[in-house]
Design an enzyme around this catalytic site. Structure first.
Site, PDB file in Angstrom:
ATOM      1  N   ASP A  65       4.461  -6.002  -2.267  1.00  0.00           N
ATOM      2  CA  ASP A  65       3.917  -4.655  -2.194  1.00  0.00           C
ATOM      3  C   ASP A  65       2.997  -4.358  -3.383  1.00  0.00           C
ATOM      4  OD1 ASP A  65       4.332  -2.019  -0.694  1.00  0.00           O
ATOM      5  OD2 ASP A  65       4.572  -1.441  -2.782  1.00  0.00           O
ATOM      6  N   THR A  98      -1.496  -0.661   0.251  1.00  0.00           N
ATOM      7  CA  THR A  98      -1.721  -0.561  -1.195  1.00  0.00           C
ATOM      8  C   THR A  98      -2.473  -1.767  -1.755  1.00  0.00           C
ATOM      9  OG1 THR A  98       0.491  -1.424  -1.589  1.00  0.00           O
ATOM     10  CG2 THR A  98       0.250   0.944  -1.618  1.00  0.00           C
ATOM     11  N   THR A  99      -2.202  -2.929  -1.216  1.00  0.00           N
ATOM     12  CA  THR A  99      -2.913  -4.112  -1.702  1.00  0.00           C
ATOM     13  C   THR A  99      -4.390  -4.014  -1.319  1.00  0.00           C
ATOM     14  OG1 THR A  99      -0.889  -5.355  -1.308  1.00  0.00           O
ATOM     15  CG2 THR A  99      -2.858  -6.638  -1.782  1.00  0.00           C
ATOM     16  N   ASP A 397       7.117   1.220   4.032  1.00  0.00           N
ATOM     17  CA  ASP A 397       5.759   0.982   4.528  1.00  0.00           C
ATOM     18  C   ASP A 397       5.668   1.274   6.026  1.00  0.00           C
ATOM     19  OD1 ASP A 397       5.221   0.117   1.992  1.00  0.00           O
ATOM     20  OD2 ASP A 397       4.188  -1.715   2.580  1.00  0.00           O
TER      21      ASP A 397
END
Ligand code: ADP
Ligand code: MG
Length: 550
Positions: A65, A98-99, A397
């Site tokens: 994450d 998020t990445t 997520d």
């Protein structure tokens, strides 16, 4: 921003502080941003790797994450901190992606560096990036499809893509988990005045216990309390529970007993104790009279009160967190009562079953089988602490991805890098219409978005440049628009056929956040570091006078 370096020595800063100006400042900041993006890059997608993070205390986190990695890395540089904030915003607003947002921001910074090198002013780059972000959002909205709230099959596909990149068990386990999450999200979802759906994540409680397998993760239609029943003689299982929620202690308050009592003889002690016992008994009577057979209090329960509760066959749990009591209220329909005198049968909530069970050596109280509960619990299991922790992050997520879809009229787009190729195409075309120097920035924006398919290709071990070329030519064809990187087949492929769907909101948020972060960093032309900090180690100040120095 103007060059006011007149060559004169003016002492502005305390001795020992350092300053990096103009181009040097930009170069440093961009290098940091790109380095941060490179650090998380390898985790993108289902074939992405995990990172192991070891804290000062030796705690281990194994995760994929982006937000967690950056947060746990404890980055020092203020530019890195801006990117950490971007990942956190993405996490808060969408819960997934998020990445991607960090990779995109890194790409935008890299592109800006090239343009700065060519002598293009940051304000032009910023303007171009803003135009590109708005255009990208427009294209996204046009390319999106909509899933019906009752179309569980498609929702499941979106959920599977979200969890697909996490290493927490096989397809079956993931399929099983995502089904539970869909149920959980729908259970707490309600329709607002605006006709849109809202999902309050607070009402999906996540409890976890190491032990068992991730596929044992279950949805509880109610609340799981990580506490034990107050007294061993109380019932351990109650069907058709009538529940009293108290914000009051079943104890004699200390201050009351402290009040001046002068005891001069053993008789007096005796009568004093008797009186105390009578008061506690009366408290229990009040609970009993209400008809409750399960009591939960945020406060304590005296031993004597426990005894009387046991005799009345009432199950009780004490010192329960306020947030859990609130969830219990939503799940069971009980009203939280602050005075025992007010407790009436109408205040009681209901649950089909309340039961204490031993889970991995610890007692937990399951309040379940609630009728149409407005608060539910996902109980996560997994082989080790690291697995349950990563499962929790993955489930968060999925909750995020599903909420982002349902709260946004069901809008979703095609992932696997397909949508990014389309966006890049659209932006390159748009750049021609815009003209001027801004068009160069818009083209860099397009390049930055293509980092997503490029990185997915790299993770799958296929040539990134070749893949991009192939995808671009596929996308020129009408039937090729859904082509992306099939990471399992190590080639390009039709993402529609393998159902790689992602929420539109996630992409929009990611594009705006990445763009804003890059713009913020580009506006900095002066890094002032206080004494004892290396210029590269600290000091960049975001605009608006916010100090970046602690
Ligand atoms: P993020 O933190 O950005 O969500 P992930 O590691 O979850 O990062 O990776 C998300 C990316 O992986 C998205 O671009 C998504 O489309 C892509 N992706 C997910 N599953 C697949 C798949 N099976 N095939 C190709 N791409 C996939
Ligand atoms: Mg993801």
């Amino acid at each position: 921003m103007a060059d006011n370096n007149l060559g004169q020595q003016v002492v502005l800063l305390p001795e020992g502080s350092s300053r990096v100006l103009g181009r040097d400042a930009q170069r440093t900041n961009i290098a940091v941003g790109v380095a941060v993006a490179n650090a998380v890059k390898t985790t993108l997608g289902p074939k992405g790797m995990d990172k192991m993070l070891v804290s000062d205390l030796g705690d281990i986190i194994i995760t994929n994450d982006g937000a967690t990695i950056l947060e746990e890395m404890n980055v020092e540089h203020p530019v890195a901190k801006i990117l950490v904030d971007v990942a956190k915003t993405q996490d808060r607003e969408v819960g997934d992606g998020t990445t991607s947002v960090i990779i995109t921001a890194g790409g935008l910074l890299k592109g800006a560096e090239d343009l700065l090198e060519q002598g293009i002013h940051p304000t032009i780059i910023i303007k171009g990036y803003k135009m590109a972000a708005a255009k990208a959002a427009e294209i996204l909205s046009k390319s999106s499809k909509s899933v019906d709230i009752n179309d569980d099959q498609t929702l499941q596909k979106i959920a599977m893509v979200s969890i697909g990149s996490k290493n927490i068990g096989d397809e079956d386990a993931k399929s099983q988990i995502t089904k539970q999450v869909i149920k959980a999200v729908k259970q707490v979802m309600d329709k607002g005045q605006d006709g849109k759906f809202h999902i309050d994540h607070d009402f999906i409680k996540i409890e976890k216990k190491a032990g068992g397998n991730v596929s044992d993760t279950t949805l509880i239609n109610g609340v799981l309390i990580d506490k034990e029943v107050a007294h061993p003689e109380m019932p351990k299982s109650i069907t058709n529970a009538k529940i009293a929620l108290l914000d009051v202690a079943l104890e004699i308050e200390k201050t009351e007993t402290d009040a001046k009592i002068e005891i001069t003889s053993p008789d007096q002690i005796q009568s004093y104790l008797q009186q105390e016992e009578r008061m506690l008994k009366e408290m229990v009577e009040k609970v009993k009279k209400s008809g409750a057979n399960f009591v939960v209090t945020q406060k304590g329960i005296d031993d004597v009160a426990q005894h009387y509760l046991s005799k009345a066959e009432i199950m009780a749990v004490r010192r329960v967190k306020k947030s859990d009591i609130e969830k219990l209220a939503r799940a069971t329909g009980a009203k939280i009562v602050t005075s025992l005198d007010d407790l009436s049968p109408e205040d009681l909530g209901h649950a089909g079953l309340v039961e204490e069970r031993k889970i991995s050596g610890e007692q937990m109280v399951f309040v379940e089988k609630c009728k149409d509960p407005k608060s539910v619990t996902l109980f996560i299991r997994g082989g080790t602490q690291q697995v349950v922790d990563e499962a929790e992050r993955s489930i968060t997520d999925v909750i995020g991805a599903l909420s982002a879809t349902l709260e946004n009229d069901g809008k979703y787009v095609i992932g696997g890098g397909a949508i990014e190729i389309d966006l890049a195409d659209g932006l390159r075309e748009f750049s021609g219409e815009v003209g001027g120097r801004e068009q160069l920035a818009i083209q860099k924006f397009a390049d930055a978005l293509e980092l997503i398919p490029k990185t997915l290709a790299e993770s799958a071990g296929i040539d990134a440049i070749d893949t991009l070329v192939q995808l671009r030519s596929k996308h020129k064809l009408k039937e090729g628009k859904s082509f992306g990187v099939d990471v399992y087949k190590n080639s390009i492929g039709d993402m529609n056929k393998i159902s790689i769907y992602e929420p539109e909101k996630m992409k929009v948020q990611s594009i705006y956040s990445a763009s804003e972060a890059a713009e913020m960093i580009l506006r900095i032309d002066d890094i002032i570091s206080s004494k004892g900090r290396s210029p590269a180690g600290a000091g960049g100040m975001p605009p608006g006078g916010m100090s970046g120095m602690e």
